[in-house]
Design a protein around this motif. Structure first.
Motif, PDB file in Angstrom:
ATOM      1  N   LEU A 135       0.629  -1.214   0.079  1.00  0.00           N
ATOM      2  CA  LEU A 135      -0.017   0.075   0.063  1.00  0.00           C
ATOM      3  C   LEU A 135       0.896   1.431  -0.002  1.00  0.00           C
ATOM      4  O   LEU A 135       0.722   2.181  -0.706  1.00  0.00           O
ATOM      5  N   ASN A 286       2.345  -2.952  11.306  1.00  0.00           N
ATOM      6  CA  ASN A 286       1.272  -4.140  10.955  1.00  0.00           C
ATOM      7  C   ASN A 286       0.730  -3.639   9.564  1.00  0.00           C
ATOM      8  O   ASN A 286       0.662  -2.615   9.130  1.00  0.00           O
ATOM      9  N   ASP A 287       0.775  -4.697   8.915  1.00  0.00           N
ATOM     10  CA  ASP A 287       0.182  -4.404   7.346  1.00  0.00           C
ATOM     11  C   ASP A 287      -1.227  -4.882   7.651  1.00  0.00           C
ATOM     12  O   ASP A 287      -1.903  -5.104   6.449  1.00  0.00           O
ATOM     13  N   PRO A 289      -4.717  -3.879  10.279  1.00  0.00           N
ATOM     14  CA  PRO A 289      -4.815  -3.039  11.394  1.00  0.00           C
ATOM     15  C   PRO A 289      -5.011  -3.674  12.854  1.00  0.00           C
ATOM     16  O   PRO A 289      -5.365  -4.892  12.836  1.00  0.00           O
ATOM     17  N   ARG A 296      -2.566   5.302  17.159  1.00  0.00           N
ATOM     18  CA  ARG A 296      -2.884   5.152  15.699  1.00  0.00           C
ATOM     19  C   ARG A 296      -3.907   6.044  15.083  1.00  0.00           C
ATOM     20  O   ARG A 296      -3.990   6.561  14.249  1.00  0.00           O
ATOM     21  N   HIS A 373      -7.915  -1.585  -0.185  1.00  0.00           N
ATOM     22  CA  HIS A 373      -6.910  -2.632  -0.603  1.00  0.00           C
ATOM     23  C   HIS A 373      -6.945  -3.955   0.005  1.00  0.00           C
ATOM     24  O   HIS A 373      -5.762  -4.574   0.018  1.00  0.00           O
ATOM     25  N   ASN A 480      -3.967  -1.866 -10.349  1.00  0.00           N
ATOM     26  CA  ASN A 480      -2.527  -0.997  -9.670  1.00  0.00           C
ATOM     27  C   ASN A 480      -1.387  -1.253 -10.959  1.00  0.00           C
ATOM     28  O   ASN A 480      -1.588  -1.843 -11.891  1.00  0.00           O
ATOM     29  N   GLU A 668      -5.394 -11.830  -2.098  1.00  0.00           N
ATOM     30  CA  GLU A 668      -4.422 -11.049  -2.515  1.00  0.00           C
ATOM     31  C   GLU A 668      -5.016  -9.787  -3.124  1.00  0.00           C
ATOM     32  O   GLU A 668      -5.492 -10.202  -4.309  1.00  0.00           O
ATOM     33  N   ALA A 669      -5.344  -8.716  -2.672  1.00  0.00           N
ATOM     34  CA  ALA A 669      -6.059  -7.660  -3.411  1.00  0.00           C
ATOM     35  C   ALA A 669      -5.659  -7.661  -4.999  1.00  0.00           C
ATOM     36  O   ALA A 669      -6.318  -7.706  -5.584  1.00  0.00           O
ATOM     37  N   SER A 670      -4.232  -7.156  -4.937  1.00  0.00           N
ATOM     38  CA  SER A 670      -3.514  -7.020  -6.148  1.00  0.00           C
ATOM     39  C   SER A 670      -2.454  -7.512  -6.243  1.00  0.00           C
ATOM     40  O   SER A 670      -1.830  -8.540  -6.891  1.00  0.00           O
ATOM     41  N   GLY A 671      -1.487  -6.938  -5.281  1.00  0.00           N
ATOM     42  CA  GLY A 671      -0.001  -7.496  -5.701  1.00  0.00           C
ATOM     43  C   GLY A 671       0.777  -6.543  -6.631  1.00  0.00           C
ATOM     44  O   GLY A 671       0.020  -5.955  -7.443  1.00  0.00           O
TER      45      GLY A 671
HETATM   46  O1  NBY Z   1      -2.063  -3.061  -1.023  1.00  0.00           O
HETATM   47  C1  NBY Z   1      -1.682  -4.360  -0.048  1.00  0.00           C
HETATM   48  C2  NBY Z   1      -2.611  -5.366  -0.611  1.00  0.00           C
HETATM   49  O2  NBY Z   1      -2.257  -6.500   0.266  1.00  0.00           O
HETATM   50  C3  NBY Z   1      -1.822  -5.778  -1.963  1.00  0.00           C
HETATM   51  O3  NBY Z   1      -2.454  -6.809  -2.654  1.00  0.00           O
HETATM   52  C4  NBY Z   1      -1.820  -4.526  -2.882  1.00  0.00           C
HETATM   53  O4  NBY Z   1      -1.158  -4.724  -4.222  1.00  0.00           O
HETATM   54  C5  NBY Z   1      -1.455  -3.266  -2.121  1.00  0.00           C
HETATM   55  C6  NBY Z   1      -1.733  -1.890  -2.972  1.00  0.00           C
HETATM   56  O5  NBY Z   1      -2.895  -2.133  -3.504  1.00  0.00           O
HETATM   57  N1  NBY Z   1      -2.027  -3.772   1.154  1.00  0.00           N
HETATM   58  C7  NBY Z   1      -1.130  -3.223   2.272  1.00  0.00           C
HETATM   59  O6  NBY Z   1      -0.055  -3.287   1.706  1.00  0.00           O
HETATM   60  N2  NBY Z   1      -1.631  -3.197   3.296  1.00  0.00           N
HETATM   61  C8  NBY Z   1      -1.017  -2.415   4.116  1.00  0.00           C
HETATM   62  O7  NBY Z   1       0.138  -2.128   4.049  1.00  0.00           O
HETATM   63  C9  NBY Z   1      -1.547  -1.851   5.114  1.00  0.00           C
HETATM   64  C10 NBY Z   1      -0.748  -0.972   6.448  1.00  0.00           C
HETATM   65  C11 NBY Z   1      -1.399  -0.647   7.488  1.00  0.00           C
HETATM   66  C12 NBY Z   1      -2.586  -0.976   7.986  1.00  0.00           C
HETATM   67  C13 NBY Z   1      -3.452  -1.826   7.077  1.00  0.00           C
HETATM   68  C14 NBY Z   1      -3.027  -2.210   5.815  1.00  0.00           C
HETATM   69  N3  NBY Z   1      -3.392  -0.515   9.134  1.00  0.00           N
HETATM   70  O8  NBY Z   1      -4.450  -0.486   9.395  1.00  0.00           O
HETATM   71  O9  NBY Z   1      -2.329  -0.048   9.733  1.00  0.00           O
END
Ligand code: NBY
Length: 835
Positions: A135, A286-287, A289, A296, A373, A480, A668-671
């Motif tokens: 993201l 964290n990736d 939440p 946060r 995402h 993406n 996996e939303a996109s990668g």
């Molecule tokens: O976003 C990713 C997806 O898993 C991936 O499939 C996609 O390609 C990419 C771009 O659209 N999601 C992702 O990276 N999410 C996070 O990094 C993230 C970070 C923090 C939080 C949630 C998600 N958070 O709530 O703190």
């Protein structure tokens, strides 16, 4: 603006004796900066001093573009995109700016003549790791494309003092170390101490009726923190546009807690000052939440409020009428992290600027667009009402009001039905009450999008189904993309040169032109050059691996790479099961003729995610055994490279033969790593998930190694009652692999260590590894065979690169501009200079 200096003062010209790019001027500038900015003469200067001097030299050469861009936007009042993101995973600036400016060669020469090495200086940069993974990196690619496409735009986010932690591996386990990226200074940012926004927290609200009979609310905050702007130029590729990434740092206000101060509680006052500055101390690692963390939510509100106030300030400089704010600005919400902006813009417009509710709502609703995402329902952000009440009491009132008006409309759609209402409500009332941020974002946005075709369809069918029923016209897909400037030109100069020799360099800004390579897939000589480039990149990576881990790997082996955050749904452990399968085949028959492979892993685990950390331990443990077993005789090597980040990504994508994209279908939303690999000529082994689906469509099924269940098959299996042990019991090979782990073979006889992972697979196997195992193993067998036919493999590799045009982030941004933002390019002219 009226000037403070008289007419006739010297002009800073676009290119003059200070900022030219001739060899002599560059050398002189570097030495000047070393002396005047770093206060060093060469004999005592460190490598970092030279890095800083060089960076300032490069920065000086893009400042005219940056200032002219800002001036032009201001004067023309251009419609502007603001990309709101809690994360921007930029990666190192220096190399990228050299390429976008087009002065890489000149600078390299100048640096050489000074007796320095450009690679060493480039390696000196500590990358700004202000993001977790996909993201945050997507946001960075989008900034690059917006600047290259000359789109008026700002990035808005948080200037974390500590970015994503550095990962060390000790005894095979991940250890987190603080990322002190600002320790030696950051030449790429300009602090703007005069641009500061007050952000309130806590306290309570009161209402009154003013002399004109208007109902007004006042928010008496418990305390105020100031957002201070730090700006970084984002230069487009070979254009004059240099946009701004504005990141906010939290500062305590001057007279903080005067009362405590005056009553002699000096330490108490200072402690509170430190507390408010904590807001921008550290990125949450964290990736997914982490529910309910007060700090946060404070971060999210802090940067949303600072950014919106800044936009209103800019707007009011030229236009007193805020009811047309949405005509000047559109805001893209990068997931729900900035979704509190919906309530904050309402508050600013209604409470501070006295617009009536309906006018304010019209503005708000036409300002925001929301990108989702994730499909994992447990990953949708929600905040306990009590926390909201405590931290943002006014916003809670506003959200209740938005919700009430929204639900009144919904009732007209669903007369007498309570279920859709309960699901659509911004407030989750099923147990403890929560604010659902995705619902707030959907209600408050004019456009909603997913990040790959499959993901958008699944959003419409599942997590956002009720919103899709209500507002189908708001939904669209925006697949993406990644920037070819960083992910091919900068990372893979060998391939860049080879391609440009054949088709010119127009592809760098128009990636569809790579299609011209297609006929060359049949050209024997071109294939040989293509193969040599890949080999050179593999040799370079092998050297890096040896330097970092001591492991010697063979550049002639198949480089099979999986780099991404460590997650059960991404299934790095499925990859490990394949390694152990091969290992066991060798143990059974040491003379087996197999395709030698080097398995390379990289990625960070969230510090609190026990299973992910155990997956890292499993990878390193298997490596320790396999790499040393004399029966293997070097035919398999397993490497876990610590501290995967953008800088390392730039080394790894160009050196890959095989890209592992093996998530459970539908998760996996996109990668985006999948795109970077393919662009650099790696073949993919993958499931029909996220953007894999579209990559396969583009490159052709015959150039993609597909395995595993499809999303509907996964869903059907789940519905029917998935029993992983059925798959294990009926597959002796699979059972042996699991038993070998359980026996302690990879853990010095410890039969407990990997039990949590193993029992997860035996019992629920939430991510369907057992169901996909055999299909994966068979597919890997096809990969090994295909690799033996070198000519054929090279042709497939060339076709992968040739057909990746769609996955340039330039295409994504053009889609956003056309369908959502309705913004057009603004060409920046450099005038003679500024006085
Ligand atoms: O976003 C990713 C997806 O898993 C991936 O499939 C996609 O390609 C990419 C771009 O659209 N999601 C992702 O990276 N999410 C996070 O990094 C993230 C970070 C923090 C939080 C949630 C998600 N958070 O709530 O703190």
């Amino acid at each position: 603006m009226t000037s403070l200096i008289p007419e006739g003062c010297p002009i800073v010209a676009v290119e003059d004796d200070r900022t030219g790019t001739s060899l002599e001027t560059l050398k002189r500038a570097i030495m000047d900066n070393l002396f005047y900015l770093q206060a060093r003469f060469p004999s005592v200067a460190s490598r970092n001093d030279f890095y800083m001097a060089l960076s300032y030299t490069v920065r000086d050469r893009l400042l005219q573009r940056w200032i002219s861009t800002a001036e032009t936007y201001l004067q023309q009042g251009s419609r502007t995109v603001c990309y709101f993101s809690a994360e921007f995973l930029l990666g190192p600036h220096l190399g990228n700016n050299l390429i976008n400016l087009g002065i890489r060669q000149e600078v390299e020469e100048a640096v050489n003549e000074l007796g320095l090495d450009i690679e060493e200086l480039l390696n000196q940069e500590e990358e700004p790791g202000l993001g977790n993974g996909g993201l945050g990196r997507l946001a960075a690619c989008y900034l690059d494309s917006m600047a290259t496409l000359e789109i008026p735009s700002f990035g808005y986010g948080i200037r974390y003092e500590f970015g994503i932690f550095d990962q060390e591996i000790r005894d095979g386990w991940q250890v987190e170390v603080t990322d002190r990226w600002l320790r030696y200074g950051n030449p790429w940012e300009i602090p703007r101490p005069e641009v500061r926004m007050p952000v309130k927290f806590g306290g309570h609200t009161r209402s009154y009726t003013d002399s004109d009979g208007h109902y007004r609310v006042i928010w008496d905050a418990h305390h105020v923190v100031e957002g201070v702007a730090y700006d970084t130029p984002i230069l487009g590729y070979r254009v004059n546009t240099a946009n701004t990434l504005r990141l906010w740092r939290a500062e305590a206000v001057e007279s903080f807690d005067f009362q405590a101060f005056n009553t002699g509680n000096y330490y108490g006052a200072v402690r509170d000052k430190i507390t408010s500055e904590n807001i921008t101390k550290v990125l949450y690692p964290n990736d997914e939440p982490l529910q309910g963390k007060e700090l946060r939510l404070s971060q999210q509100y802090f940067f949303s409020s600072s950014s919106l106030q800044d936009m209103i300030r800019i707007y009011l400089q030229h236009n007193p009428d805020l009811s047309k704010f949405h005509q000047k600005f559109t805001v893209q919400l990068n997931d729900t992290h900035p979704a509190i902006s919906v309530a904050e813009l309402m508050r600013l417009l209604v409470d501070d600027h006295h617009l009536d509710w309906n006018t304010a709502w019209n503005v708000t609703q036409h300002t925001f667009a929301y990108t989702n995402h994730t499909l994992l329902p447990e990953a949708l952000e929600k905040w306990p009402i009590a926390l909201f009440q405590y931290l943002l009491p006014r916003h809670l009132e506003i959200i209740f009001e938005i919700n009430q008006r929204f639900l009144d409309q919904v009732r007209l759609h669903y007369p007498g039905q309570s279920d859709p209402l309960a699901r659509l409500s911004i407030i989750d009332e099923s147990g403890e009450r929560y604010v659902r941020m995705a619902n707030l974002a959907c209600v408050g946005s004019y456009a909603i999008n997913g990040v790959a075709a499959l993901h958008t369809e699944l959003l419409k069918a599942t997590v956002l189904h009720d919103f899709y029923q209500l507002y189908p016209e708001r939904f669209s897909n925006k697949t993406n993309g990644v920037t070819p400037r960083r992910w091919v030109v900068l990372s893979n100069p060998g391939l860049t040169g080879l391609i440009s020799e054949q088709i010119g360099d127009g592809w760098i800004k128009d990636l569809d032109q790579l299609g011209q390579l297609e006929p060359l897939a049949n050209d024997h000589h071109f294939r040989a050059c293509w193969g040599k480039t890949k080999h050179d990149n593999k040799v370079a990576l092998a050297e890096h691996i040896q330097a970092k881990t001591g492991i010697i790997v063979d550049p002639n082996s198949l480089f099979d790479i999986q780099v991404k955050r460590i997650h059960e749904y991404k299934r790095q452990h499925l990859n490990v099961l394949h390694i152990i399968t091969l290992y066991q085949q060798i143990k059974d028959n040491p003379h087996l003729d197999i395709t030698p492979r080097t398995f390379i892993f990289g990625g960070k685990a969230a510090p609190g995610y026990f299973t992910a950390k155990l997956m890292i331990k499993l990878i390193t443990a298997v490596g320790d055994v396999v790499n040393r077993d004399p029966d293997v005789a070097g035919r398999l090597k397993v490497v876990f490279l610590p501290d995967y980040n953008v800088t390392f990504g730039q080394r790894v994508y160009p050196a890959a033969d095989l890209s592992e994209q093996i998530s459970t279908a539908g998760l996996e939303a996109s990668g985006t790593g999948n795109m970077k690999f393919s662009m650099n000529g790696a073949l993919t082994i993958g499931t029909l998930d996220g953007a894999n689906v579209e990559i396969r469509e583009e490159v052709g099924a015959e150039n993609f190694f597909l395995f595993g269940l499809t999303t509907p098959e996964v869903q059907a299996l789940g519905a029917k009652g998935y029993q992983p042990w059925d798959y294990i019991q009926s597959n002796p090979q699979l059972k042996r692999v699991l038993d070998l782990i359980a026996s302690g073979h990879f853990s010095h006889g410890d039969t407990n260590l990997f039990q949590p992972l193993l029992s997860g697979l035996w019992n629920q196997d939430k991510y369907y590894l057992m169901a996909d195992y055999q299909s994966y193993i068979d597919c890997q067998q096809q990969v090994s065979q295909a690799y033996q036919n070198r000519e054929q493999w090279l042709a497939m590799s060339i076709l992968n690169t040739a057909r990746m045009g769609k996955f340039s982030s330039d295409r994504s941004i053009q889609d956003y501009c056309r369908d959502i933002w309705h913004v057009s390019p603004v060409i920046i002219k450099l005038n003679g200079g500024y006085q």
